[in-house]
Design a protein around this motif. Structure first.
Motif, PDB file in Angstrom:
ATOM      1  N   HIS A 121      42.604  40.722  -7.163  1.00  0.00           N
ATOM      2  CA  HIS A 121      43.696  40.052  -6.472  1.00  0.00           C
ATOM      3  C   HIS A 121      44.672  41.047  -5.848  1.00  0.00           C
ATOM      4  O   HIS A 121      45.256  40.773  -4.798  1.00  0.00           O
ATOM      5  N   ASP A 122      44.872  42.171  -6.527  1.00  0.00           N
ATOM      6  CA  ASP A 122      45.872  43.121  -6.065  1.00  0.00           C
ATOM      7  C   ASP A 122      45.280  44.214  -5.180  1.00  0.00           C
ATOM      8  O   ASP A 122      45.959  45.202  -4.872  1.00  0.00           O
ATOM      9  N   ALA A 123      44.039  44.060  -4.759  1.00  0.00           N
ATOM     10  CA  ALA A 123      43.429  45.058  -3.876  1.00  0.00           C
ATOM     11  C   ALA A 123      44.104  45.021  -2.511  1.00  0.00           C
ATOM     12  O   ALA A 123      44.500  43.953  -2.035  1.00  0.00           O
ATOM     13  N   PRO A 124      44.262  46.160  -1.856  1.00  0.00           N
ATOM     14  CA  PRO A 124      44.858  46.168  -0.516  1.00  0.00           C
ATOM     15  C   PRO A 124      44.046  45.289   0.435  1.00  0.00           C
ATOM     16  O   PRO A 124      42.808  45.314   0.404  1.00  0.00           O
ATOM     17  N   ASP A 125      44.740  44.533   1.250  1.00  0.00           N
ATOM     18  CA  ASP A 125      44.046  43.666   2.197  1.00  0.00           C
ATOM     19  C   ASP A 125      43.501  44.511   3.345  1.00  0.00           C
ATOM     20  O   ASP A 125      44.088  45.534   3.720  1.00  0.00           O
ATOM     21  N   ARG A 126      42.360  44.080   3.868  1.00  0.00           N
ATOM     22  CA  ARG A 126      41.799  44.717   5.053  1.00  0.00           C
ATOM     23  C   ARG A 126      40.928  43.693   5.761  1.00  0.00           C
ATOM     24  O   ARG A 126      40.684  42.609   5.254  1.00  0.00           O
ATOM     25  N   CYS A 162      40.304  39.855   4.329  1.00  0.00           N
ATOM     26  CA  CYS A 162      39.443  39.790   3.155  1.00  0.00           C
ATOM     27  C   CYS A 162      40.159  39.121   1.986  1.00  0.00           C
ATOM     28  O   CYS A 162      39.534  38.427   1.178  1.00  0.00           O
ATOM     29  N   ALA A 163      41.459  39.310   1.866  1.00  0.00           N
ATOM     30  CA  ALA A 163      42.198  38.680   0.775  1.00  0.00           C
ATOM     31  C   ALA A 163      42.125  37.160   0.888  1.00  0.00           C
ATOM     32  O   ALA A 163      41.956  36.457  -0.112  1.00  0.00           O
ATOM     33  N   ASP A 164      42.236  36.640   2.099  1.00  0.00           N
ATOM     34  CA  ASP A 164      42.155  35.191   2.286  1.00  0.00           C
ATOM     35  C   ASP A 164      40.741  34.690   2.011  1.00  0.00           C
ATOM     36  O   ASP A 164      40.547  33.673   1.351  1.00  0.00           O
ATOM     37  N   LEU A 165      39.740  35.412   2.508  1.00  0.00           N
ATOM     38  CA  LEU A 165      38.354  35.028   2.254  1.00  0.00           C
ATOM     39  C   LEU A 165      38.041  35.073   0.764  1.00  0.00           C
ATOM     40  O   LEU A 165      37.353  34.194   0.224  1.00  0.00           O
TER      41      LEU A 165
END
Length: 418
Positions: A121-126, A162-165
């Motif tokens: 969840h806390d991974a940087p978005d890209r 990617c965070a939304d996906l």
């Protein structure tokens, strides 16, 4: 309590239905002369319903199934991805018939996409493109991913968060099998809208809202209510329509403007008989008309096929006039099918360009990298009187789907309370 719902698409009807059935007085204001929004069933093009907009029930567990059953309608199974055919320039071939390197690449892309659910969840978005590059895919592979993964989201691999996906994959409860409504999606909505007070042809210009209620100014008069549920598509809200007095909060406006809505265009062709074998369901390639599926209905030999293009491909098609766009699609279809006689065998053709629709201005909304909270913020109530629904707000379901829109309408209705 008197609630006004803005928009008679799937989310607006779902909110209105839930409130109406709970005994709340509800009025739905719809700008179009029909209900459905981006659901639009055509019963004139072929001997069976053809969907100009939303077409599929995405998942064997989607809430849509219960509504179809309650309406006395039928959900017909459709196997698109299980029968995918791909073309690298010639006739489209089944996955098993492709060269090993292409077959392996397509399988690897789908598996890698599915692994997004495991991203912390806390991974940087890209972007999806960035993620795929990190996983070792080259630029040529990304052109395939753009067709098979991003076009589904009405986006490009470079603009998908990617965070939304990842969040959508984690909360997905609909399943993977697909269906069509045999009688057409419009038949479902017509049943769902029964008994509701719906004012079509009512364009909302201004929403005045206070803690005590709302005043809605429209081309058809002024309407008063205690609460208002807004289900207007994001691309329309981005154009400042309707206006809000007082203006929406800065946080809400940032969320609206952060979402991206690309054009989505369908090309429909009907022939004197099927120009393809009975097993054809779904084809894809890297051309302008990237994705094709047969519109088979009650029989396997329906002679209608549909091309679906989004984002840059849809913009390119939309820049052409109708004849040019349909000719471009037909030329690519001839290559995919390995035929040169489609012009002579064609009996009807039609283009539907959602980017040109003044009440949609595109397909469905996607989230760019760095804006993964936009759906959540858009879904949040604004004060005590404004509530929001629509596929773009379906952060806890599947956005970009009919069932996601319906669930968002139910959520907004529950937030209003009784």
């Amino acid at each position: 309590m008197h609630v006004i719902v803005l928009g008679a698409g799937a989310s607006g009807l779902a909110a209105a239905r839930r409130l109406h059935d709970a005994g709340v007085t509800v009025r739905v204001l719809e700008a179009r002369q029909r209900i459905g929004g981006r659901i639009w069933t055509d019963r004139t093009f072929a001997p069976f319903p053809v969907e100009h907009g939303a077409e599929f029930i995405h998942g064997e567990h989607a809430v849509t199934h219960a509504l179809v059953t309650a309406a006395g309608l039928e959900a017909m199974p459709v196997d698109r991805y299980g029968r995918l055919r791909w073309s690298d320039g010639g006739s489209a071939r089944t996955i098993d018939a492709l060269p090993p390197h292409r077959r392996d690449l397509i399988g690897a892309l789908f598996r890698t996409f599915d692994r997004l659910r495991d991203v912390p969840h806390d991974a940087p978005d890209r972007s999806l493109a960035h993620y795929l590059r990190e996983c070792g895919f080259d630029e040529e592979a990304l052109t395939v991913a753009d067709v098979l993964l991003a076009q589904t989201c009405c986006a490009s691999v470079e603009t998908l968060s990617c965070a939304d996906l990842s969040r959508e994959l984690r909360v997905d409860h609909a399943g993977r099998r697909e269906y069509r409504v045999r009688e057409g999606y419009a038949a479902l909505l017509e049943w769902y809208a029964r008994g509701l007070d719906i004012r079509t042809g009512t364009v909302v210009r201004l929403v005045r809202h206070t803690s005590g209620g709302v005043i809605i100014e429209t081309d058809a008069g002024i309407f008063h209510g205690d609460r208002c549920i807004v289900t207007i598509p994001v691309a329309v809200l981005q154009r400042g329509l309707p206006q809000f007095d007082p203006p929406l909060s800065a946080r809400k406006r940032r969320a609206i403007n952060a979402l991206r809505i690309e054009p989505a265009t369908k090309l429909f062709y009907r022939f004197d008989e099927p120009m393809w074998d009975a097993d054809l369901t779904f084809m894809a390639h890297k051309g302008l008309s990237a994705r094709w599926w047969t519109a088979a209905h009650t029989t396997r030999n329906a002679a209608v096929i549909v091309a679906y293009a989004t984002a840059a491909r849809a913009r390119a098609l939309d820049a052409l006039d109708d004849d040019e766009a349909l000719a471009a699609g037909l030329e690519e279809l001839q290559t995919l099918l390995g035929r040169r006689d489609l012009t002579q065998r064609q009996r009807a053709a039609r283009r539907v360009a959602w980017g040109a629709d003044p009440f949609a201005y595109g397909g469905y909304a996607h989230v760019p990298p760095g804006a993964a909270d936009a759906r959540i913020v858009l879904a949040a109530p604004e004060g005590a009187t404004l509530f929001f629904a629509g596929e773009a707000t379906a952060y806890d379901s599947n956005p970009q789907t009919v069932h996601g829109a319906i669930e968002s309408g139910w959520r907004a209705a529950d937030e209003v309370g009784v």
